[in-house]
Design a protein around this motif. Structure first.
Motif, PDB file in Angstrom:
ATOM      1  N   GLY A 139       0.817  -1.202   0.000  1.00 61.35           N
ATOM      2  CA  GLY A 139       0.000   0.000   0.000  1.00 61.35           C
ATOM      3  C   GLY A 139       0.852   1.254   0.000  1.00 61.35           C
ATOM      4  O   GLY A 139       1.875   1.329   0.684  1.00 61.35           O
ATOM      5  N   VAL A 189      -3.061   4.323   3.839  1.00 63.94           N
ATOM      6  CA  VAL A 189      -2.316   3.205   4.410  1.00 63.94           C
ATOM      7  C   VAL A 189      -1.183   3.684   5.318  1.00 63.94           C
ATOM      8  O   VAL A 189      -0.921   3.072   6.348  1.00 63.94           O
ATOM      9  N   THR A 190      -0.544   4.803   4.973  1.00 65.24           N
ATOM     10  CA  THR A 190       0.506   5.314   5.856  1.00 65.24           C
ATOM     11  C   THR A 190      -0.103   5.867   7.148  1.00 65.24           C
ATOM     12  O   THR A 190       0.476   5.719   8.223  1.00 65.24           O
ATOM     13  N   SER A 225      -0.946   2.891   9.354  1.00 73.12           N
ATOM     14  CA  SER A 225       0.269   2.385   9.987  1.00 73.12           C
ATOM     15  C   SER A 225       0.670   3.260  11.171  1.00 73.12           C
ATOM     16  O   SER A 225       0.983   2.748  12.251  1.00 73.12           O
ATOM     17  N   VAL A 245       7.153   3.861   9.535  1.00 71.53           N
ATOM     18  CA  VAL A 245       6.011   3.542   8.686  1.00 71.53           C
ATOM     19  C   VAL A 245       6.427   2.681   7.495  1.00 71.53           C
ATOM     20  O   VAL A 245       5.771   1.681   7.188  1.00 71.53           O
ATOM     21  N   HIS A 246       7.532   3.041   6.837  1.00 75.73           N
ATOM     22  CA  HIS A 246       7.966   2.312   5.643  1.00 75.73           C
ATOM     23  C   HIS A 246       8.297   0.860   5.994  1.00 75.73           C
ATOM     24  O   HIS A 246       8.996   0.581   6.957  1.00 75.73           O
ATOM     25  N   SER A 259       6.402  -1.250   7.273  1.00 74.10           N
ATOM     26  CA  SER A 259       5.601  -1.807   8.365  1.00 74.10           C
ATOM     27  C   SER A 259       4.491  -2.662   7.762  1.00 74.10           C
ATOM     28  O   SER A 259       4.202  -2.584   6.569  1.00 74.10           O
ATOM     29  N   LYS A 260       3.883  -3.475   8.585  1.00 75.52           N
ATOM     30  CA  LYS A 260       2.814  -4.363   8.117  1.00 75.52           C
ATOM     31  C   LYS A 260       1.559  -4.118   8.941  1.00 75.52           C
ATOM     32  O   LYS A 260       1.632  -3.848  10.132  1.00 75.52           O
ATOM     33  N   VAL A 288       3.336  -1.601   4.015  1.00 78.65           N
ATOM     34  CA  VAL A 288       3.224  -0.165   3.793  1.00 78.65           C
ATOM     35  C   VAL A 288       4.517   0.351   3.170  1.00 78.65           C
ATOM     36  O   VAL A 288       5.609   0.033   3.628  1.00 78.65           O
ATOM     37  N   SER A 289       4.364   1.165   2.123  1.00 74.89           N
ATOM     38  CA  SER A 289       5.521   1.757   1.459  1.00 74.89           C
ATOM     39  C   SER A 289       5.400   3.271   1.460  1.00 74.89           C
ATOM     40  O   SER A 289       4.332   3.819   1.208  1.00 74.89           O
ATOM     41  N   GLU A 290       6.489   3.920   1.744  1.00 74.97           N
ATOM     42  CA  GLU A 290       6.543   5.377   1.665  1.00 74.97           C
ATOM     43  C   GLU A 290       6.863   5.835   0.236  1.00 74.97           C
ATOM     44  O   GLU A 290       6.816   7.005  -0.058  1.00 74.97           O
TER      45      GLU A 290
END
Length: 166
Positions: A65, A70-71, A74, A88-89, A91-92, A148-150
């Motif tokens: 996400g 999504v961020t 998280s 955050v980056h 994270s699940k 989660v992706s930044e």
């Protein structure tokens, strides 16, 4: 074949929703902003269903996400006082945690959401809708976790092009 079904479904949904939206808007002239947000949410959810129909057959095993919802989830899940890209980056968020956050948000006022740890106050009015959409995606794709992706689509496209070039 599935792609054509998704296109037909989207066209039918769009036609139906647009006509009902016009009725809704005419009935609620003094609440244009609310009705526009309502319309946007409905169209987003319906678009998610169309996308899900199209990609479900691809046997997806992981979901990544990007973006504000999504961020924010998280950050809320970690109860971050101060936003941290590093925390955050990657994270699940599991489906159970998402469901708990959704139930919590549904029972909160806008003012309560503005004070919630991990949520930027300017996102308080739209976070519940975003979480509903994310919940639908995870449920329909039958995935219990999202990473989660930044980073965003542009970085993904650049990686894909670089991979093809090497």
């Amino acid at each position: 074949m599935k792609s054509n079904k998704a296109k037909i479904l989207y066209k039918n949904i769009t036609t139906y929703t647009n006509s009902n939206y016009a009725k809704f808007l005419n009935f609620h002239n003094d609440k244009y902003e609310f009705s526009y947000n309502f319309y946007t949410i409905v169209m987003s959810i319906l678009l998610c269903y169309c996308i899900i129909i199209n990609i479900k057959s691809k046997n997806i095993k992981k979901l990544v996400g990007i973006g504000g919802t999504v961020t924010s989830v998280s950050a809320m899940n970690q109860q971050l006082e101060v936003y941290s890209m590093e925390k955050v980056h990657n994270s699940k968020i599991c489906k159970k945690e998402l469901d708990e956050i959704l139930q919590m948000l549904k029972n909160m006022t806008l003012e309560d959401k503005k004070r919630l740890k991990g949520l930027q106050p300017k996102r308080a009015d739209i976070i519940t809708a975003g979480v509903v959409i994310l919940d639908i995606i995870m449920e329909k794709l039958e995935l219990n976790e999202i990473i989660v992706s930044e980073y965003d689509n542009l970085e993904g496209l650049m990686c894909q092009i670089a991979k093809k070039m090497s």
